[in-house]
Design an enzyme around this catalytic site. Structure first.
Site, PDB file in Angstrom:
ATOM      1  N   GLY A 148      36.881  63.140  -1.827  1.00  0.00           N
ATOM      2  CA  GLY A 148      35.481  62.758  -1.985  1.00  0.00           C
ATOM      3  C   GLY A 148      34.849  63.419  -3.192  1.00  0.00           C
ATOM      4  O   GLY A 148      35.524  64.011  -4.042  1.00  0.00           O
ATOM      5  N   SER A 194      37.496  58.184   1.214  1.00  0.00           N
ATOM      6  CA  SER A 194      36.413  58.564   2.130  1.00  0.00           C
ATOM      7  C   SER A 194      36.000  57.348   2.934  1.00  0.00           C
ATOM      8  O   SER A 194      35.821  56.270   2.370  1.00  0.00           O
ATOM      9  CB  SER A 194      35.202  59.097   1.347  1.00  0.00           C
ATOM     10  N   ASP A 196      33.163  57.024   4.272  1.00  0.00           N
ATOM     11  CA  ASP A 196      31.706  56.892   4.214  1.00  0.00           C
ATOM     12  C   ASP A 196      31.219  55.894   3.174  1.00  0.00           C
ATOM     13  O   ASP A 196      30.097  55.401   3.259  1.00  0.00           O
ATOM     14  CB  ASP A 196      31.063  58.256   3.920  1.00  0.00           C
ATOM     15  N   GLY A 239      29.301  58.649   8.703  1.00  0.00           N
ATOM     16  CA  GLY A 239      28.734  58.292   7.409  1.00  0.00           C
ATOM     17  C   GLY A 239      27.937  59.402   6.761  1.00  0.00           C
ATOM     18  O   GLY A 239      27.371  59.209   5.687  1.00  0.00           O
ATOM     19  N   GLN A 330      37.107  56.662  14.169  1.00  0.00           N
ATOM     20  CA  GLN A 330      36.842  55.838  12.984  1.00  0.00           C
ATOM     21  C   GLN A 330      37.758  56.201  11.823  1.00  0.00           C
ATOM     22  O   GLN A 330      37.974  55.387  10.919  1.00  0.00           O
ATOM     23  CB  GLN A 330      35.385  56.002  12.539  1.00  0.00           C
ATOM     24  N   ASN A 566      43.849  30.807   0.870  1.00  0.00           N
ATOM     25  CA  ASN A 566      43.208  31.202  -0.390  1.00  0.00           C
ATOM     26  C   ASN A 566      43.703  30.319  -1.548  1.00  0.00           C
ATOM     27  O   ASN A 566      44.054  30.816  -2.616  1.00  0.00           O
ATOM     28  CB  ASN A 566      43.472  32.673  -0.710  1.00  0.00           C
ATOM     29  N   ARG A 601      69.605  46.435   8.833  1.00  0.00           N
ATOM     30  CA  ARG A 601      69.034  45.138   9.226  1.00  0.00           C
ATOM     31  C   ARG A 601      68.103  44.614   8.143  1.00  0.00           C
ATOM     32  O   ARG A 601      67.346  45.372   7.540  1.00  0.00           O
ATOM     33  CB  ARG A 601      68.285  45.270  10.548  1.00  0.00           C
TER      34      ARG A 601
END
Length: 814
Positions: A148, A194, A196, A239, A330, A566, A601
């Site tokens: 951050g 982050s 937030d 947040g 979160q 799309n 595999r």
């Protein structure tokens, strides 16, 4: 051997020069089979280190993987610093050289595998001296910091002090002059990790989308139980001092009320809140959802907690009210497809940004602007982030919202309009007219369709329009299947996938055109929104081209591209594709997990998408797949045979699994079964091959927050645009006559802007036979898939993502 930061070879200078001449959106992507060769050792001899700092966020591992592998591919020595700045200070086993396999199978993991910590010691000079000693001892002069604003600010302080720190280390004999000479300076590139989304300079930070998905999933679950018991739920989300998570979650979940720090509640917020909840109950709503950001405040700066809200509702309304604090859930769980892809793209760009820096270069942050990777000066980002904090401290809320950026402002404006009381304000866009507008779904169902319809209906009602929903596409339109909507008719639509209006792929035909015109005239439809895929786009062209014959089609029309494939021209991202990619990634994660502990595999996963390879390519990158076969990049039997050699070479060095994603119509002859049989034959029993055809499950699932939010904002924008065109094309006798090509448009995301493009202009950009745009931006990501998926010895050519300089941007969709 330690690197010499003071020397740049002529080859590197030429490479840097050529990159500076090109723009991201003008690259002709290489195919990996015929593209221009780029030396895999272009930065041989260089050294860099990666660390994560501060709070963890989903997607950090994707970035670590991308940086490590791109750097190794380019010939760099890569170190991983464990436990952030604490590990940089401790040194020893906390700083380890990384190999290609060090970062295998981590892209789907949450958190950060190299650990993160907040270091108080690094804030001291002695701590930074220890860190500098450890870096010099290993010849590390380039750092990628994933964290951050605090972590990035600390990194920049470290860089600015470097010369003084080295001089002190020399005076105290902690490093030798020869060692110090090799690292005369350090350079920093930052990636913002982050949940937030509180860092200025980027639309989205790594982890935000995943956090939103966790929040919305929790709210959807709460809605189910709240409806059963007629409860009110107060949900607190993270947040810190940024309300982004709460605001977007409120939009995506249709919350009744939202408390965020940037838009503080008035002093009488308790009365306003309870009046709103009471009105919703009087209209038949069985539950109420209130979202509270953990940093929520009132106009006086006093905190508003979830318990405060609960108490207010219980005291005045006597509702059964519960509080749910989501907390660190979160930040947990697997990252979303968006965060995985964001980490991949940012990580690759970080390597090139770091290697191109000189002693005079300013540290930068790799950001996403619209859909483009950009480099933004670190100091400018930090300064603007601090300006937001100052504005909020000064209670200058308007400035704080503006500094958050256009995306935040648009989210807030949309939320205000969609959650208003039913009283309609006088200053609306209808200009006093009461227009009749309609909405129709056309094509296959996709996540976000219902969110778009809900937003369009409520925005139209707010602007005093009569709004009709047309059921079952053009068949329903021809048969007169119209439903007049009221505000409460679309409650809770955003959380559901599919199409409540009903949708079909049929186009208007010569036989149905007269009936369609008759029904539009009967219901006096003056503007039409079409939400759907290629069929919606194609239908609008047909209607616009038939205006001379049918005056009823002389109305403003707008298409919102909504398809998992799309494959619609005029937009970089279609509504619904994000939900589909997340569904695919979740299934691939389970497929990969099923191979744990088994013998060698190979998995072949077939996705939908028609001829368009978007789903296959993006899900392959996001899931860490080894390759993706698509129609846009033709492949041969020899190419498949060569891939068997790649598989065998990987398994010889320890790989147990190989994953290929194939688009459903990649090649009519080289089918999924054919590829499986060829692999089994050429593999000579060195591995087994399994096929997974994902099918229509890709069209299902609850829409992601991205698609809910995107559908909400696009529909709001479309309604505003249609109302403007209605007023511009209104005749004296109160009739609407719109014949200009600019009144039949497609609303899409292009570069950094949301734009309306006449559908007739888009015809020249369309391959109607294969239902594809002639220019597809995401093909430039294909080389990134190959570089990140293969060992250096097997990569022959690649392209790299370009950075661009900052430009003025319109509203973003994030």
């Amino acid at each position: 051997m330690a690197e010499d930061n003071s020397m740049i070879s002529p080859e590197e200078l030429e490479f840097i020069h050529q990159r500076a001449l090109r723009r991201f959106d003008s690259i002709v992507p290489t195919t990996g089979r015929e593209g221009q060769d780029i030396s895999s050792d272009i930065f041989k001899g260089r050294t860099l280190a990666i660390y994560t700092s501060g709070g963890d966020s989903q997607g950090m591992n994707s970035a670590v993987r991308s940086i490590t592998r791109m750097a190794i591919y380019c010939g760099c020595k890569v170190y991983l610093i464990y436990e952030g700045y604490e590990g940089m200070i401790e040194g020893g086993d906390f700083i380890k050289e990384a190999t290609w396999n060090t970062v295998s199978d981590i892209i789907q993991q949450g958190g950060t595998i190299i650990g993160s910590a907040r270091s108080s010691e690094f804030r001291t000079r002695e701590g930074r001296l220890k860190a500098a000693t450890n870096l010099i001892n290993r010849g590390i002069g380039r750092l990628v910091c994933i964290g951050g604003d605090g972590s990035l600010t600390g990194a920049n302080t470290f860089r600015l002090e470097w010369t003084d720190l080295v001089q002190e280390l020399l005076r105290t004999d902690r490093v030798t002059p020869a060692m110090a000479k090799k690292i005369p300076y350090i350079q920093i590139v930052g990636l913002v990790g982050s949940i937030d989304n509180d860092f200025c300079g980027t639309d989205m930070t790594i982890g935000t989308d995943s956090a939103l998905q966790r929040i919305i999933s929790s709210i959807d679950a709460v809605v189910a139980t709240a409806q059963s018991h007629q409860r009110a739920f107060v949900i607190e989300v993270m947040g810190r001092h940024c309300g982004y998570l709460a605001l977007v979650a409120a939009l995506a979940s249709e919350a009744d009320f939202c408390f965020i720090p940037e838009w503080p509640a008035p002093e009488n917020w308790r009365d306003v809140l309870c009046d709103k909840l009471s009105q919703m109950r009087s209209e038949g709503q069985r539950l109420n959802i209130i979202i509270v950001a953990e940093g929520a405040i009132d106009r006086d700066g006093k905190p508003i907690t979830a318990e405060d809200v609960k108490t207010a509702v219980k005291n005045k309304l006597k509702y059964d009210t519960r509080v749910t604090i989501l907390g660190h859930v979160q930040r947990g769980g697997a990252p979303s497809a968006f965060d995985r892809l964001l980490g991949c793209r940012m990580g690759a760009e970080a390597v090139f940004a770091l290697m191109e820096m000189t002693e005079e270069s300013e540290p930068c942050v790799i950001s996403i602007d619209g859909n483009l990777m950009v480099r933004v000066p670190l100091t400018k980002c930090v300064e603007r982030t601090q300006m937001v904090q100052k504005a909020m401290a000064d209670k200058d809320w308007e400035t704080a919202v503006a500094l958050r950026g256009r995306s935040f402002q648009r989210n807030l404006e949309t939320y205000k309009l969609l959650t208003k009381m039913r009283t309609v304000e006088k200053d609306n866009l209808s200009g006093g007219h009461k227009f009749n507008v309609a909405v129709i779904n056309v094509g296959a169902p996709a996540g976000g369709m219902n969110a778009a319809v809900r937003s369009y209906v409520r925005m139209a009602l707010y602007h005093q329009c009569t709004v009709f929903g047309i059921e079952d596409s053009f068949e329903g339109l021809a048969n007169g299947s119209f439903k007049q909507f009221k505000w409460s008719d679309v409650t809770n639509w955003a959380m559901y996938g599919g199409s409540f209006l009903g949708t079909q792929k049929s186009l208007p035909t010569a036989e149905s055109m007269p009936k369609i015109a008759e029904q539009l005239k009967k219901h006096n439809i003056q503007a039409l929104l079409l939400v759907g895929g290629f069929e919606a786009y194609h239908s609008t062209i047909l209607l616009a081209e038939a205006r001379d014959k049918f005056p009823e089609f002389c109305i403003p029309m707008c298409v919102i591209p909504c398809t998992i494939s799309n494959n619609v021209p005029g937009t970089m991202v279609s509504l619904g594709s994000d939900t589909a990619i997340n569904e695919i990634c979740q299934m691939i994660d389970k497929i990969k997990q099923s191979a744990t502990g088994t013998k060698r595999r190979v998995f072949i996963v077939e996705t939908m998408g028609g001829y368009c390879g978007y789903l296959a390519t993006l899900s392959a990158i996001s899931s860490g797949a080894d390759n993706a076969y698509i129609f846009e990049e033709p492949f041969t039997v020899q190419d498949l045979s060569d891939d068997v050699d790649v598989i065998l070479s990987k398994m010889e060095v320890g790989a147990k699994r190989y994953l290929v994603v194939r688009n459903e119509w990649a090649d009519k002859n080289l089918t999924t079964d054919f590829v499986q049989n060829l692999f089994n034959s050429e593999g000579k029993k060195q591995f087994t091959t399994r096929v997974n055809v994902l099918g229509h499950v890709q069209q299902g699932g609850s829409p992601t927050p991205f698609d809910r939010n995107m559908g909400t904002k696009l529909a709001a924008r479309a309604l505003e645009f249609l109302l403007i065109q209605l007023k511009e094309n209104l005749t004296g006798d109160n009739k609407v006559i719109a014949k200009s090509p600019h009144t039949a448009t497609l609303l899409g995301l292009k570069g950094r802007k949301v734009v309306f493009t006449p559908v007739q202009d888009l015809k020249k950009e369309t391959d109607f036979e294969h239902r594809l745009p002639t220019d597809q931006w995401w093909l430039a990501l294909r080389p990134l898939l190959r570089v990140l998926a293969r060992h250096r010895s097997t990569v022959e050519s690649s392209a790299v993502l370009e950075s661009v300089q900052e430009e003025d941007a319109d509203t973003h969709m994030f």
